[in-house]
Design a protein around this motif. Structure first.
Motif, mmCIF file in Angstrom:
data_model
loop_
_atom_site.group_PDB
_atom_site.id
_atom_site.type_symbol
_atom_site.label_atom_id
_atom_site.label_comp_id
_atom_site.label_asym_id
_atom_site.label_seq_id
_atom_site.Cartn_x
_atom_site.Cartn_y
_atom_site.Cartn_z
ATOM 1 N N CYS A 1 80.260 25.720 54.241
ATOM 2 C CA CYS A 1 78.796 25.712 54.173
ATOM 3 C C CYS A 1 78.291 25.755 52.728
ATOM 4 N N GLU B 1 79.875 24.597 50.054
ATOM 5 C CA GLU B 1 80.154 23.288 49.457
ATOM 6 C C GLU B 1 79.200 22.235 50.010
ATOM 7 N N TYR B 2 78.876 22.347 51.292
ATOM 8 C CA TYR B 2 77.929 21.426 51.925
ATOM 9 C C TYR B 2 76.560 21.530 51.249
ATOM 10 N N ARG C 1 72.555 23.967 58.301
ATOM 11 C CA ARG C 1 74.006 24.054 58.486
ATOM 12 C C ARG C 1 74.431 25.499 58.663
ATOM 13 N N GLY D 1 71.178 22.527 53.938
ATOM 14 C CA GLY D 1 72.129 23.629 53.873
ATOM 15 C C GLY D 1 71.754 24.784 54.778
ATOM 16 N N GLN E 1 76.691 19.980 47.748
ATOM 17 C CA GLN E 1 76.686 18.522 47.819
ATOM 18 C C GLN E 1 75.326 17.986 48.247
ATOM 19 N N ASP F 1 81.895 17.779 59.157
ATOM 20 C CA ASP F 1 80.438 17.637 59.114
ATOM 21 C C ASP F 1 80.012 17.360 57.683
ATOM 22 N N PRO F 2 80.195 16.114 57.220
ATOM 23 C CA PRO F 2 79.824 15.794 55.847
ATOM 24 C C PRO F 2 78.314 15.699 55.664
ATOM 25 N N VAL F 3 77.880 15.791 54.426
ATOM 26 C CA VAL F 3 76.460 15.641 54.091
ATOM 27 C C VAL F 3 76.047 14.196 54.397
#
Length: 79
Positions: free
Chosen positions: A32, A34-35, A55, A52, A38, A70-72
């Motif tokens: 989370c 890092e998400y 998420r 974010g 990004q 679950d990429p951005v």
């Protein structure tokens, strides 16, 4: 300026152990933090923090057995 401050705060959180420090496990890959980092880098501060936060609200399901990808999103629906 705000963007770099938030990114530095996230980097500090990650460097100090991140989720392991609070004894929780993220249900997603990337994590989370890092998400959010990004998302802020790609979409800017307001949209990145919003993505974010959403998420984070979906994370920490105690019944989750394996991590979900679950990429951005590269492009948002309203862009």
């Amino acid at each position: 300026m705000l963007k770099s401050l938030i990114i530095r705060m996230i980097n500090r959180y990650q460097a100090r152990g991140g989720e392991r420090r609070f004894n929780v496990a993220c249900n997603f890959t990337p994590s989370c933090s890092e998400y959010m980092k990004q998302a802020i880098e790609h979409h800017g501060v307001l949209t990145g923090v919003k993505l974010g936060w959403r998420r984070l609200c979906r994370c920490n399901d105690r019944h989750c057995i394996e991590r979900k990808q679950d990429p951005v999103p590269k492009v948002l629906d309203y862009e």
